[in-house]
Design a protein around this motif. Structure first.
Motif, mmCIF file in Angstrom:
data_model
loop_
_atom_site.group_PDB
_atom_site.id
_atom_site.type_symbol
_atom_site.label_atom_id
_atom_site.label_comp_id
_atom_site.label_asym_id
_atom_site.label_seq_id
_atom_site.Cartn_x
_atom_site.Cartn_y
_atom_site.Cartn_z
ATOM 1 N N GLN A 179 0.834 -1.205 0.000
ATOM 2 C CA GLN A 179 0.000 0.000 0.000
ATOM 3 C C GLN A 179 0.867 1.254 0.000
ATOM 4 O OE1 GLN A 179 -2.462 -0.678 3.450
ATOM 5 N NE2 GLN A 179 -4.198 -1.328 2.194
ATOM 6 N N LEU A 180 1.984 1.213 0.719
ATOM 7 C CA LEU A 180 2.901 2.353 0.722
ATOM 8 C C LEU A 180 3.505 2.572 -0.652
ATOM 9 C CD1 LEU A 180 4.465 4.544 2.214
ATOM 10 C CD2 LEU A 180 6.171 2.803 2.826
ATOM 11 N N VAL A 181 3.883 1.487 -1.320
ATOM 12 C CA VAL A 181 4.436 1.616 -2.671
ATOM 13 C C VAL A 181 3.414 2.224 -3.621
ATOM 14 C CG1 VAL A 181 5.281 0.314 -4.653
ATOM 15 C CG2 VAL A 181 6.107 -0.253 -2.365
ATOM 16 N N LEU A 182 2.167 1.749 -3.539
ATOM 17 C CA LEU A 182 1.118 2.301 -4.396
ATOM 18 C C LEU A 182 0.865 3.770 -4.080
ATOM 19 C CD1 LEU A 182 -1.415 -0.674 -4.371
ATOM 20 C CD2 LEU A 182 0.082 0.011 -6.250
ATOM 21 N N LYS A 183 0.903 4.138 -2.789
ATOM 22 C CA LYS A 183 0.691 5.530 -2.410
ATOM 23 C C LYS A 183 1.828 6.414 -2.916
ATOM 24 C CE LYS A 183 -1.452 8.813 -0.132
ATOM 25 N NZ LYS A 183 -0.500 9.910 -0.349
ATOM 26 N N LEU A 184 3.051 5.941 -2.780
ATOM 27 C CA LEU A 184 4.191 6.712 -3.276
ATOM 28 C C LEU A 184 4.130 6.862 -4.793
ATOM 29 C CD1 LEU A 184 7.090 5.258 -1.092
ATOM 30 C CD2 LEU A 184 5.960 7.476 -0.856
ATOM 31 N N ARG A 185 3.692 5.814 -5.469
ATOM 32 C CA ARG A 185 3.573 5.900 -6.926
ATOM 33 C C ARG A 185 2.483 6.902 -7.319
ATOM 34 N NH1 ARG A 185 2.578 0.376 -9.923
ATOM 35 N NH2 ARG A 185 4.698 0.064 -9.150
ATOM 36 N N GLU A 186 1.380 6.871 -6.577
ATOM 37 C CA GLU A 186 0.312 7.837 -6.854
ATOM 38 C C GLU A 186 0.790 9.263 -6.602
ATOM 39 O OE1 GLU A 186 -4.333 8.707 -5.488
ATOM 40 O OE2 GLU A 186 -3.154 7.094 -4.583
ATOM 41 N N ASP A 187 1.533 9.455 -5.496
ATOM 42 C CA ASP A 187 2.066 10.789 -5.210
ATOM 43 C C ASP A 187 3.038 11.239 -6.297
ATOM 44 O OD1 ASP A 187 0.594 10.798 -2.915
ATOM 45 O OD2 ASP A 187 2.262 10.243 -1.592
ATOM 46 N N ALA A 188 3.861 10.304 -6.787
ATOM 47 C CA ALA A 188 4.801 10.658 -7.853
ATOM 48 C C ALA A 188 4.063 11.039 -9.130
ATOM 49 C CB ALA A 188 5.756 9.491 -8.119
ATOM 50 N N ALA A 189 3.014 10.278 -9.467
ATOM 51 C CA ALA A 189 2.227 10.609 -10.658
ATOM 52 C C ALA A 189 1.539 11.960 -10.495
ATOM 53 C CB ALA A 189 1.191 9.514 -10.925
ATOM 54 N N ARG A 190 1.023 12.239 -9.282
ATOM 55 C CA ARG A 190 0.386 13.530 -9.046
ATOM 56 C C ARG A 190 1.413 14.660 -9.128
ATOM 57 N NH1 ARG A 190 -1.279 12.543 -4.399
ATOM 58 N NH2 ARG A 190 -3.287 11.636 -4.989
ATOM 59 N N ALA A 191 2.619 14.403 -8.592
ATOM 60 C CA ALA A 191 3.670 15.426 -8.667
ATOM 61 C C ALA A 191 4.068 15.700 -10.111
ATOM 62 C CB ALA A 191 4.888 14.989 -7.853
ATOM 63 N N GLN A 192 4.124 14.654 -10.927
ATOM 64 C CA GLN A 192 4.439 14.849 -12.341
ATOM 65 C C GLN A 192 3.348 15.662 -13.032
ATOM 66 O OE1 GLN A 192 5.073 10.965 -13.998
ATOM 67 N NE2 GLN A 192 7.124 10.744 -13.115
ATOM 68 N N ALA A 193 2.089 15.344 -12.709
ATOM 69 C CA ALA A 193 0.995 16.107 -13.308
ATOM 70 C C ALA A 193 1.045 17.569 -12.871
ATOM 71 C CB ALA A 193 -0.352 15.481 -12.942
ATOM 72 N N ASP A 194 1.340 17.800 -11.578
ATOM 73 C CA ASP A 194 1.459 19.180 -11.095
ATOM 74 C C ASP A 194 2.621 19.892 -11.773
ATOM 75 O OD1 ASP A 194 -0.665 18.737 -9.438
ATOM 76 O OD2 ASP A 194 0.548 18.333 -7.646
ATOM 77 N N HIS A 195 3.721 19.163 -11.973
ATOM 78 C CA HIS A 195 4.879 19.770 -12.637
ATOM 79 C C HIS A 195 4.542 20.147 -14.074
ATOM 80 C CE1 HIS A 195 9.030 20.615 -13.598
ATOM 81 N NE2 HIS A 195 9.018 19.717 -14.571
ATOM 82 N N ARG A 196 3.841 19.250 -14.775
ATOM 83 C CA ARG A 196 3.443 19.578 -16.152
ATOM 84 C C ARG A 196 2.495 20.769 -16.183
ATOM 85 N NH1 ARG A 196 3.351 13.815 -16.612
ATOM 86 N NH2 ARG A 196 1.131 13.792 -16.113
ATOM 87 N N ARG A 197 1.594 20.838 -15.183
ATOM 88 C CA ARG A 197 0.672 21.971 -15.148
ATOM 89 C C ARG A 197 1.416 23.269 -14.857
ATOM 90 N NH1 ARG A 197 -2.320 20.082 -11.679
ATOM 91 N NH2 ARG A 197 -1.652 21.210 -9.836
ATOM 92 N N ARG A 198 2.388 23.197 -13.935
ATOM 93 C CA ARG A 198 3.167 24.403 -13.655
ATOM 94 C C ARG A 198 3.969 24.846 -14.870
ATOM 95 N NH1 ARG A 198 4.069 21.758 -8.661
ATOM 96 N NH2 ARG A 198 6.101 21.023 -9.402
ATOM 97 N N LEU A 199 4.512 23.880 -15.614
ATOM 98 C CA LEU A 199 5.245 24.239 -16.829
ATOM 99 C C LEU A 199 4.317 24.903 -17.848
ATOM 100 C CD1 LEU A 199 7.619 21.182 -17.454
ATOM 101 C CD2 LEU A 199 8.229 23.470 -16.663
ATOM 102 N N ALA A 200 3.102 24.336 -17.991
ATOM 103 C CA ALA A 200 2.152 24.931 -18.920
ATOM 104 C C ALA A 200 1.764 26.345 -18.482
ATOM 105 C CB ALA A 200 0.904 24.050 -19.041
#
Length: 458
Positions: A179-200
């Motif tokens: 569950q921790l691995v899945l949560k960290l992966r979800e957080d990483a995916a969300r961080a990537q999406a936030d990073h792409r949004r900030r770049l845009a």
């Protein structure tokens, strides 16, 4: 959950739950086994079968048990071993079906370890705990009352409790880790999406900044070019109609020189804008992941009010250059009255303590006012007033009469100059007011002018 890219090699080495995007281990739905899952299933099934064979030889030695129970022991153990192949899909059902076998047989011990581990791994904790208690309730009374010689019953019961708890705790810890691995992966995916949004967002802001600078720089120069070219065309038309004398060679050369000089200045100012934008981008790239700069060179450029002057670029507009702007407008035939009410000149950019970026914004406000007057009220007088003091703010006022009954100068424009100026002023903490009243159009820009020690901007 947002999908996360996993390489084909990693898919073979990870459990299926970690590569399928399931919200929790065993969270419902059929999960396709990975290569690692198949290897684990074969090994665990082999372990359960070996335990079954090892314990099968000891069944006949338990003469204190009834014959019917000895006859049920091997078949129930074999069924428990076969149920391991469906334990991933139905962990709760397999654990419940194993209760009779766990209570009455010995050959189930190998498969039981896998079943209890799987129960804790793929079932919610409360449900898994309840099923574990059911196993204890079915197994311990049988062991204490009937399943072993009297002198060994407590030892066997303690062993059963430790055996169950060992694999149950192991499965629970594995569940928490996954569950921790899945949560960290979800957080990483969300961080990537936030990073792409900030770049845009940054790209959109940069495009707006470029559009604003281009308009401020080019609209003024192009309007001057249009005025001079329009004057030449008008004089030529009047000459052709016999209403005016032809232009002399000196007048034509003078007008061509003015047009050429303004064209060159437009190109130079355009180059300066691009230089500043590239410099800002380079400084942003020098910043580390935490926003700190990798060196002091970028910070030095940021704090330099004459940024770019040392490498061939012209100094950025400030309050002192507003006089040059007014002089250029007068040279183009525009009647401009300039009133300046500012404190005595001091050291610093523009000869005052106002931050360079605010001086540049004030310059752009005057530039926009003169350009609009030239476009929409040609031939009308313009009054430019610049007033302010430390602690009171800076006010730029541009007033021109409306061109009643006359068309504008026909100079094209995007109509976004005032909008861009308002955005610029709001960024700097200022405000913009404009509108027509009493046959005059008034533009008023207000900027803060804090004391030097209280400034917080760049």
């Amino acid at each position: 959950m947002t999908g996360h890219p996993v390489s084909a090699f990693a898919r073979r080495l990870l459990p299926g739950e970690l590569t399928s995007g399931a919200p929790v281990p065993g969270g419902g739905g059929r999960v396709r086994r990975s290569a690692r899952d198949w290897v684990v299933d074969v090994v665990l099934f082999g372990w359960a079968v070996l335990c079954w064979f090892a314990l099968y030889d000891q069944v006949a030695t338990k003469t204190f048990l009834p014959g019917w129970l000895l006859a049920l022991d091997p078949p129930l153990g074999a069924v428990a071993c076969l149920s391991l192949w469906v334990r991933r899909r139905w962990p709760l059902g397999v654990a419940l079906a194993a209760v009779p076998a766990a209570a009455l047989t010995d050959t189930v011990m190998g498969a039981l370890a896998v079943i209890i581990f799987n129960l804790a791994l793929r079932t919610p904790p409360r449900t898994a705990g309840a099923v574990l208690l059911l196993h204890f309730a079915a197994t311990l009374p049988y062991v204490l009352l009937y399943g072993a010689p009297h002198d060994e019953r407590r030892t066997v019961a303690a062993f059963v409790v430790v055996y169950y708890l060992l694999f149950f705790v192991w499965g629970s810890l594995t569940r928490v880790r996954r569950q921790l691995v899945l949560k960290l992966r979800e957080d990483a995916a969300r961080a990537q999406a936030d990073h792409r949004r900030r770049l845009a967002d940054a790209r959109r802001a940069e495009r707006r900044a470029i559009a604003r600078e281009m308009h401020d720089v080019l609209a003024h120069r192009v309007s001057l070019l249009s005025v001079h070219a329009g004057a030449l065309a008008y004089r030529a038309q009047r000459t052709a109609a016999g209403e005016a004398t032809p232009l002399g060679d000196e007048e034509i050369a003078q007008s061509a020189t003015v047009i050429r000089d303004n064209a060159h200045q437009a190109l130079e100012e355009l180059r300066d804008v691009l230089h500043v934008l590239r410099e800002d981008e380079a400084e942003d790239e020098e910043e580390g992941p935490d926003g700190s700069r990798g060196g002091t060179a970028g910070a030095g450029r940021r704090s330099d009010p004459e940024r770019g002057a040392g490498d061939g670029a012209r100094p950025q507009p400030d309050l002192e250059r507003i006089g040059e702007l007014v002089a250029e407008a007068r040279a183009a035939g525009q009647r401009v009255r300039f009133v300046e009410r500012l404190p005595e000149r001091t050291e610093g950019a523009g000869g005052c303590s106002l931050r360079p970026q605010l001086q540049r914004t004030a310059y752009r406000a005057v530039q926009e006012g003169l350009t609009n007057a030239r476009k929409h009220a040609p031939g009308q007088p313009v009054e430019v007033e610049l007033a302010g003091a430390v602690g009171e703010g800076l006010t730029v006022r541009v007033v021109n009469p409306l061109a009643a009954g006359r068309e504008g100068a026909g100079i094209p424009g995007a109509g976004a100059g005032l909008t861009g100026l308002r955005e610029r002023l709001e960024i700097e903490g200022g405000s913009l007011e404009y509108g027509a009243s009493r046959d005059a159009f008034t533009l008023v820009a207000r900027l803060p002018w804090p004391a030097r020690g209280r400034e917080t901007g760049p």
